[in-house]
Design an enzyme around this catalytic site. Structure first.
Site, PDB file in Angstrom:
ATOM      1  N   SER A 166       0.850  -1.191   0.000  1.00 43.52           N
ATOM      2  CA  SER A 166       0.000   0.000   0.000  1.00 43.52           C
ATOM      3  C   SER A 166       0.890   1.247   0.000  1.00 43.52           C
ATOM      4  O   SER A 166       1.763   1.381  -0.856  1.00 43.52           O
ATOM      5  CB  SER A 166      -0.948  -0.040   1.203  1.00 43.52           C
ATOM      6  N   ASP A 422      -8.655  -5.854  -5.232  1.00 37.59           N
ATOM      7  CA  ASP A 422      -8.250  -4.694  -4.444  1.00 37.59           C
ATOM      8  C   ASP A 422      -8.710  -3.403  -5.114  1.00 37.59           C
ATOM      9  O   ASP A 422      -8.322  -3.112  -6.246  1.00 37.59           O
ATOM     10  CB  ASP A 422      -6.725  -4.697  -4.303  1.00 37.59           C
ATOM     11  N   HIS A 447      -5.939  -6.727  -1.082  1.00 37.52           N
ATOM     12  CA  HIS A 447      -4.895  -5.733  -0.800  1.00 37.52           C
ATOM     13  C   HIS A 447      -3.614  -6.407  -0.315  1.00 37.52           C
ATOM     14  O   HIS A 447      -3.599  -7.040   0.731  1.00 37.52           O
ATOM     15  CB  HIS A 447      -5.424  -4.754   0.244  1.00 37.52           C
TER      16      HIS A 447
END
Length: 485
Positions: A166, A422, A447
Site C-alpha cells: 500500500s 483490491d 490488498h
C-alpha cells in the site's frame, strides 16, 4: 530456587501457548515465526535543513531478525507505512519465507510520526512540529538507517531489497527511484503510485469497491444502493428517530452533518471489506471472516429490512466481537482528508496530515457509477479542510514531480504487484513497462495478499505471484552481488 523455576516454567508455557495459537490462526506452509528484536535507531530529525534543528535526533523504532541470515546474504528491508511497525511485521510473512529461502537479514522500519517513532513525543502533531512529516524525510530516514546498520553489522556488500504494501509499497518504489545506490530492487505490493499522485478518475476507487460486491452478486450491489437511497429519503424527511433505531446509533442524528457522518461511517466499512477480502480469517486492519465480501453480501441479502441488513453488514467490520450495544458515529469513524479512511488515534492524525500535503486522495462516490450516496470531495474541498485543520495548502502534482508518476522508463528493478479484488489496484501500475519494471496481476488477490504468509487457503494465482517475485528478487540479488566482487 523452586519458585524461580516455577515462574520460568509458567513463562515458557505461555510463550509456547502463544506460538501454538499463532500457528493455528495462521496455517503457514513454511511455518516461519520470526524472532524479531525491537530496537531504536538514533535518527536525524531534519535531513534537509541544517539550521532549523541543527543535528537534532529522535528515536526511530525498527524490528530486526538474523535468524535466517547468512553473512553474505541479502538484506530485506520493509519500508514502514502509516501504522505501528508490528502490524506490518506480523502480516507480511512472505518476506520471512523468502528470507529463509535466500538467507536474508530482515528489517522492518517504522515510519516517522507513526507507532512509537514520534519525533516530538506527544507534541509531534502540534503545528509546526508536524511539518517534518513528509515522504522525502521518511525516505531519507530509511536510506540513513540502511547505510548505518550495514556498517554496524559488517554487511557493506550485502544487496538490499526493499518491500512494502500500500503506502509502504509506494515508499519502496520511491526508494528504488531516489536511492538506487542503496537499494538494488523493490517490491511494491498494491502501491497506488498513480492515483495518489492525482492521476486518474476521482470516481474510480468507489466504483472499484462496488465492482467487488457486484462480482459477488449483482443483487448484493443493488441491495446496498437501495438501502442508501432509503436512508437518504428518511434523512430528507428528517425522520431521525427511525434512522437512529435502524442503525442502533448511540445518539439520535439531528442534522445533515450527522447524516453525512453516518454515510461516511457506512461507506468506510465496505471499503475495508473489499480491501481485506482474503480467503481466510484475519486480524489486520479489522477482525475479518474468510471471504468477507461474500459474508457481507449474504448478510445484506438475508435481511427482510434493508436498513437493518445494512446495519448488520457494516457490523462485520465495526462489531465483530459484539461489544458495541450501539454505534458512536464520531468515535468509530473520523472524517479526514482521505475519503477511504484515516483510522483512529495518533496514526490517523499523521495520515490526515499527509493527505493534506503530498498524498492526493480526492476520491468521491456518486451513486451512479457506484452503490454509495453522493459524497463529493473536490480539490477545493480538500484545500478548505486542510487549511482549517493543519494550516497548510496542498500542492497538487508534487508526488508526480518528485517520483515520476507513470514516466518510469528510466527506472529499473521494481515489481508492481496488484490484486484484482483490491480497489486500490487500478491506481497502480498494471502493465510491465520493461524487462525490469514488472507488473504482476493477481486475479484472486485482495490488498497486498502476496505479502502475507503462505496459507493453505491461498488461491493458485497468489502462489504463482510469490514464486515469480522470488525468482526475480533472487536474480536482482545475484546481479548486485556480482557487481561488488
Amino acid at each position: 530456587c523452586i519458585i524461580k523455576w516455577l515462574k520460568s516454567t509458567i513463562i515458557l508455557l505461555k510463550m509456547l501457548h502463544y506460538i501454538e495459537t499463532y500457528r493455528q490462526r495462521h496455517p503457514l506452509r513454511g511455518d516461519h515465526i520470526a524472532q524479531f528484536k525491537e530496537k531504536y535507531f538514533t535518527q536525524i530529525l531534519d535531513h534537509f535543513n541544517y539550521n532549523s534543528l541543527g543535528n537534532g535526533t529522535y528515536a526511530q523504532r525498527y524490528l530486526i531478525t538474523d535468524q535466517y541470515w547468512k553473512k553474505d546474504g541479502p538484506i530485506f528491508f520493509y519500508t514502514g507505512n502509516e501504522g505501528d511497525v508490528w502490524d506490518f511485521a506480523l502480516n507480511s510473512g512472505f518476506i520471512l519465507e523468502l528470507a529463509a529461502e535466500q538467507r536474508a537479514l530482515v528489517i522492518f522500519a517504522e515510519h516517522r510520526y507513526y507507532g512509537k517513532s514520534l519525533p516530538f513525543g506527544d507534541e509531534s502533531f502540534n503545528i509546526p512540529n508536524i511539518g517534518l512529516l513528509t515522504v522525502e524525510q521518511a525516505l531519507a530516514d530509511y536510506a540513513v538507517m540502511i547505510t548505518e546498520l550495514k556498517k554496524e553489522l559488517g554487511a557493506g556488500k550485502c544487496p538490499v531489497i526493499v518491500f512494502g504494501g500500500s503506502y509502504g509499497g509506494m515508499l519502496s518504489v520511491y526508494m528504488r527511484i531516489r536511492y538506487p545506490n542503496i537499494v538494488a530492487g523493490a517490491l511494491g505490493a498494491s502501491a497506488p503510485i498513480l492515483s495518489t499522485a492525482g492521476m486518474g478518475n476521482s470516481g474510480q476507487f468507489f466504483r472499484d469497491v462496488t465492482a467487488d460486491f457486484e462480482n459477488c452478486s449483482t443483487a448484493c450491489k443493488d441491495a446496498v444502493r437501495s438501502a442508501f437511497q432509503k436512508l437518504q429519503a428518511l434523512a430528507q424527511q428528517e425522520d431521525y428517530a427511525h434512522i437512529q433505531s435502524a442503525f442502533s446509533l448511540c445518539k439520535t442524528p439531528s442534522s445533515p452533518k450527522d447524516i453525512h457522518q453516518l454515510n461516511g461511517f457506512l461507506r468506510n466499512a465496505f471499503t475495508l471489506l473489499a480491501m481485506m477480502d482474503y480467503p481466510y480469517k484475519t486480524s489486520f486492519m479489522s477482525d475479518m471472516p474468510a471471504f468477507p465480501v461474500k459474508v457481507a453480501c449474504e448478510t445484506m441479502l438475508n435481511g427482510t429490512d434493508m436498513l437493518l441488513a445494512l446495519r448488520d453488514t457494516v457490523g462485520i467490520v465495526y462489531n465483530s466481537t459484539g461489544e458495541h450495544a450501539c454505534y458512536d458515529l464520531y468515535s468509530l469513524y473520523v472524517e479526514c482528508a482521505d475519503p477511504t479512511g484515516c483510522g483512529l488515534g495518533f496514526n490517523s492524525f499523521a495520515w490526515d496530515y499527509q493527505a493534506c500535503t503530498e498524498v492526493e486522495l480526492c476520491f468521491e462516490s456518486n451513486n451512479v457509477t457506484d452503490m454509495f450516496p453522493p459524497m463529493p470531495f473536490t480539490e477545493s474541498m480538500r484545500e478548505q479542510y486542510c487549511a482549517k485543520r493543519w494550516a497548510v495548502v496542498p500542492r497538487p502534482g508534487w508526488l508526480k514531480t518528485q517520483y515520476w508518476g507513470d514516466a518510469l522508463s528510466t527506472a529499473s528493478n521494481i515489481i508492481f504487484s496488484n490484486g484484482d479484488l483490491d480497489p486500490w489496484a487500478n491506481g497502480g501500475i498494471r502493465k510491465s513497462l520493461s524487462e525490469s519494471l514488472i507488473a504482476i496481476n493477481i486475479p484472486e488477490g485482495a490488498h497486498h495478499l502476496d505479502l502475507r504468509a503462505s496459507n493453505t487457503a491461498d488461491p493458485d494465482s497468489v502462489t504463482k505471484a510469490r514464486q515469480k517475485e522470488a525468482q526475480v528478487i533472487a536474480q536482482w540479488v545475484k546481479t548486485a552481488r556480482e557487481k561488488t566482487v
